[in-house]
Write a protein that holds these residues in place. Structure first.
Motif, PDB file in Angstrom:
ATOM      1  N   ARG A  59       3.256  16.467   8.321  1.00 43.72           N
ATOM      2  CA  ARG A  59       3.106  15.014   8.453  1.00 43.72           C
ATOM      3  C   ARG A  59       4.352  14.391   9.083  1.00 43.72           C
ATOM      4  O   ARG A  59       4.246  13.530   9.964  1.00 43.72           O
ATOM      5  N   HIS A  60       5.528  14.839   8.666  1.00 46.63           N
ATOM      6  CA  HIS A  60       6.774  14.326   9.243  1.00 46.63           C
ATOM      7  C   HIS A  60       6.950  14.811  10.688  1.00 46.63           C
ATOM      8  O   HIS A  60       7.440  14.067  11.546  1.00 46.63           O
ATOM      9  N   ARG A  61       6.573  16.049  10.968  1.00 44.43           N
ATOM     10  CA  ARG A  61       6.682  16.573  12.330  1.00 44.43           C
ATOM     11  C   ARG A  61       5.793  15.786  13.288  1.00 44.43           C
ATOM     12  O   ARG A  61       6.170  15.516  14.427  1.00 44.43           O
ATOM     13  N   ALA A  62       4.598  15.424  12.812  1.00 46.00           N
ATOM     14  CA  ALA A  62       3.689  14.630  13.645  1.00 46.00           C
ATOM     15  C   ALA A  62       4.256  13.236  13.892  1.00 46.00           C
ATOM     16  O   ALA A  62       4.121  12.680  14.988  1.00 46.00           O
TER      17      ALA A  62
ATOM     18  N   LEU B 144       5.199   5.097   9.801  1.00 44.08           N
ATOM     19  CA  LEU B 144       5.533   5.096   8.374  1.00 44.08           C
ATOM     20  C   LEU B 144       4.916   6.336   7.736  1.00 44.08           C
ATOM     21  O   LEU B 144       3.720   6.602   7.906  1.00 44.08           O
ATOM     22  N   ILE B 145       5.734   7.085   7.003  1.00 46.47           N
ATOM     23  CA  ILE B 145       5.281   8.310   6.359  1.00 46.47           C
ATOM     24  C   ILE B 145       5.462   8.206   4.856  1.00 46.47           C
ATOM     25  O   ILE B 145       6.531   7.799   4.385  1.00 46.47           O
ATOM     26  N   VAL B 146       4.427   8.571   4.117  1.00 45.46           N
ATOM     27  CA  VAL B 146       4.508   8.695   2.666  1.00 45.46           C
ATOM     28  C   VAL B 146       4.360  10.168   2.335  1.00 45.46           C
ATOM     29  O   VAL B 146       3.337  10.784   2.658  1.00 45.46           O
ATOM     30  N   SER B 147       5.362  10.742   1.717  1.00 40.63           N
ATOM     31  CA  SER B 147       5.357  12.168   1.408  1.00 40.63           C
ATOM     32  C   SER B 147       4.407  12.461   0.256  1.00 40.63           C
ATOM     33  O   SER B 147       4.433  11.796  -0.775  1.00 40.63           O
TER      34      SER B 147
ATOM     35  N   THR C 269       1.762   7.412  -6.517  1.00 37.47           N
ATOM     36  CA  THR C 269       0.783   8.417  -6.942  1.00 37.47           C
ATOM     37  C   THR C 269       0.894   9.712  -6.135  1.00 37.47           C
ATOM     38  O   THR C 269      -0.003  10.558  -6.208  1.00 37.47           O
ATOM     39  N   ASN C 270       1.962   9.844  -5.354  1.00 37.95           N
ATOM     40  CA  ASN C 270       2.181  11.033  -4.507  1.00 37.95           C
ATOM     41  C   ASN C 270       0.986  11.307  -3.602  1.00 37.95           C
ATOM     42  O   ASN C 270       0.521  12.434  -3.458  1.00 37.95           O
ATOM     43  N   THR C 271       0.494  10.234  -2.998  1.00 37.20           N
ATOM     44  CA  THR C 271      -0.605  10.342  -2.042  1.00 37.20           C
ATOM     45  C   THR C 271      -0.029  10.253  -0.634  1.00 37.20           C
ATOM     46  O   THR C 271       0.579   9.244  -0.269  1.00 37.20           O
ATOM     47  N   GLY C 272      -0.211  11.293   0.146  1.00 37.88           N
ATOM     48  CA  GLY C 272       0.354  11.324   1.491  1.00 37.88           C
ATOM     49  C   GLY C 272      -0.317  10.323   2.414  1.00 37.88           C
ATOM     50  O   GLY C 272      -1.518  10.054   2.308  1.00 37.88           O
ATOM     51  N   ALA C 273       0.474   9.775   3.332  1.00 41.14           N
ATOM     52  CA  ALA C 273      -0.055   8.807   4.288  1.00 41.14           C
ATOM     53  C   ALA C 273       0.756   8.865   5.571  1.00 41.14           C
ATOM     54  O   ALA C 273       1.944   9.195   5.560  1.00 41.14           O
ATOM     55  N   LEU C 274       0.101   8.536   6.680  1.00 37.18           N
ATOM     56  CA  LEU C 274       0.732   8.506   7.994  1.00 37.18           C
ATOM     57  C   LEU C 274       0.186   7.301   8.736  1.00 37.18           C
ATOM     58  O   LEU C 274      -1.010   7.264   9.075  1.00 37.18           O
ATOM     59  N   ILE C 275       1.036   6.303   8.977  1.00 37.14           N
ATOM     60  CA  ILE C 275       0.596   5.038   9.554  1.00 37.14           C
ATOM     61  C   ILE C 275       1.403   4.748  10.809  1.00 37.14           C
ATOM     62  O   ILE C 275       2.633   4.705  10.778  1.00 37.14           O
ATOM     63  N   VAL C 276       0.705   4.549  11.920  1.00 29.69           N
ATOM     64  CA  VAL C 276       1.327   4.277  13.216  1.00 29.69           C
ATOM     65  C   VAL C 276       1.168   2.798  13.540  1.00 29.69           C
ATOM     66  O   VAL C 276       0.046   2.274  13.524  1.00 29.69           O
ATOM     67  N   LEU C 277       2.271   2.132  13.847  1.00 24.80           N
ATOM     68  CA  LEU C 277       2.246   0.725  14.244  1.00 24.80           C
ATOM     69  C   LEU C 277       2.623   0.625  15.720  1.00 24.80           C
ATOM     70  O   LEU C 277       3.680   1.103  16.129  1.00 24.80           O
TER      71      LEU C 277
ATOM     72  N   ALA D 241       0.826  -1.208   0.000  1.00 29.42           N
ATOM     73  CA  ALA D 241       0.000   0.000   0.000  1.00 29.42           C
ATOM     74  C   ALA D 241       0.858   1.255   0.000  1.00 29.42           C
ATOM     75  O   ALA D 241       0.574   2.220  -0.728  1.00 29.42           O
ATOM     76  N   SER D 242       1.909   1.259   0.810  1.00 36.04           N
ATOM     77  CA  SER D 242       2.786   2.430   0.858  1.00 36.04           C
ATOM     78  C   SER D 242       3.496   2.640  -0.478  1.00 36.04           C
ATOM     79  O   SER D 242       3.703   3.782  -0.909  1.00 36.04           O
TER      80      SER D 242
END
Length: 284
Positions: free
Chosen positions: A212-215, A228-231, A136-144, A129-130
């Motif tokens: 997103r990266h700061r969070a 995991l961060i997707v820019s 597609t340059n879709t931002g994402a923020l996933i916490v494990l 998924a990442s």
């Protein structure tokens, strides 16, 4: 009292040396906890004011001593108010390092603490998924999270409680989805919530990193998680862990770091880490 040695009229015992060493270690840890944030400047200012108060009182300047003494009388309350975020962070760090809360600790052997079938996370859908989101340059923020359920952060978003899958993650972070703005929290192999609000770090970060990266950095500082961060701007993948962010990683490097986190194997192989942005660099 066990006498160690004397310096002039001062008698220094081994207990005094131990006391000074422990206080020095505590101050050093407090400095590391607040380094790079506004709180360290407040702490230095508060410490300077206290030293001035000691000098003024020793010089028997009664009026100034009385004024500063009133301020120092509520010093504990002032510290709790000014440093509430740092105190909370310190207590969280203590909580996540205690053996009672660890997976290999005493409580983990209790019957109701045994892992159930299906609790193990299959990270392949997460990696796929990442990769697709980054393409597609879709931002994402996933916490494990493998320990705490992070209820405080999960309740800030929308509860889901679903099995992790590539299609579901891509649907959540789709730019037209009402759930894409925020973070997804994964615990024990299930997506517990989406659109969650994460704490933002107070450290100075390079200009290339956005909110997103700061969070992600802030979440990794206060909790025992890996993020995991997707820019959205570049599509690059990054991982945040323990206040450190590793930028522009490949799919294999992402998989390796997540596996290391889940298995608690701390492997230090520089060739597997691509462009790590250490905490010292983040705080500069």
């Amino acid at each position: 009292m066990i006498l160690g040695f004397t310096i002039g009229f001062l008698e220094v015992s081994l207990v005094d040396i131990l006391d000074i060493g422990l206080v020095s270690f505590l101050l050093f840890q407090v400095y590391n906890l607040m380094r790079g944030s506004v709180a360290v400047r407040i702490f230095i200012g508060f410490l300077s004011l206290y030293l001035i108060y000691l000098v003024v009182r020793a010089a028997e300047m009664e009026l100034l001593s009385a004024i500063l003494g009133q301020f120092m009388g509520v010093g504990v309350i002032a510290v709790l108010i000014l440093f509430q975020q740092e105190i909370r962070k310190f207590l969280l760090l203590l909580g996540k390092t205690t053996s009672l809360n660890s997976e290999n600790g005493f409580l983990s052997n209790l019957p109701w603490k045994k892992k159930k079938a299906g609790e193990e996370l299959n990270i392949t859908p997460l990696i796929e998924a990442s990769k697709s989101l980054g393409g597609t340059n879709t931002g994402a923020l996933i916490v494990l999270s493998k320990g705490s359920e992070l209820k405080f952060y999960s309740e800030s978003g929308d509860l889901i409680d679903a099995i992790v899958s590539k299609r579901l993650l891509m649907a959540i972070f789709n730019k037209t989805s009402p759930l894409h703005d925020g973070a997804v929290i994964i615990h024990k192999g299930r997506i517990t919530a989406a659109r969650c609000v994460l704490p933002v770090t107070e450290k100075d970060v390079p200009a290339q990193f956005g909110l997103r990266h700061r969070a992600a950095i802030g979440m990794s500082e206060t909790t025992d998680t890996i993020i995991l961060i997707v820019s959205e701007e570049t599509g690059q993948l990054s991982v945040a862990r323990n206040g450190t962010i590793y930028h522009n990683l490949s799919n294999q490097e992402i998989r390796s770091k997540i596996n290391d986190y889940l298995t608690e194997e701390k492997k230090k192989k520089p060739k597997e880490e691509k462009n790590p942005v250490a905490e010292e660099e983040v705080s500069k």
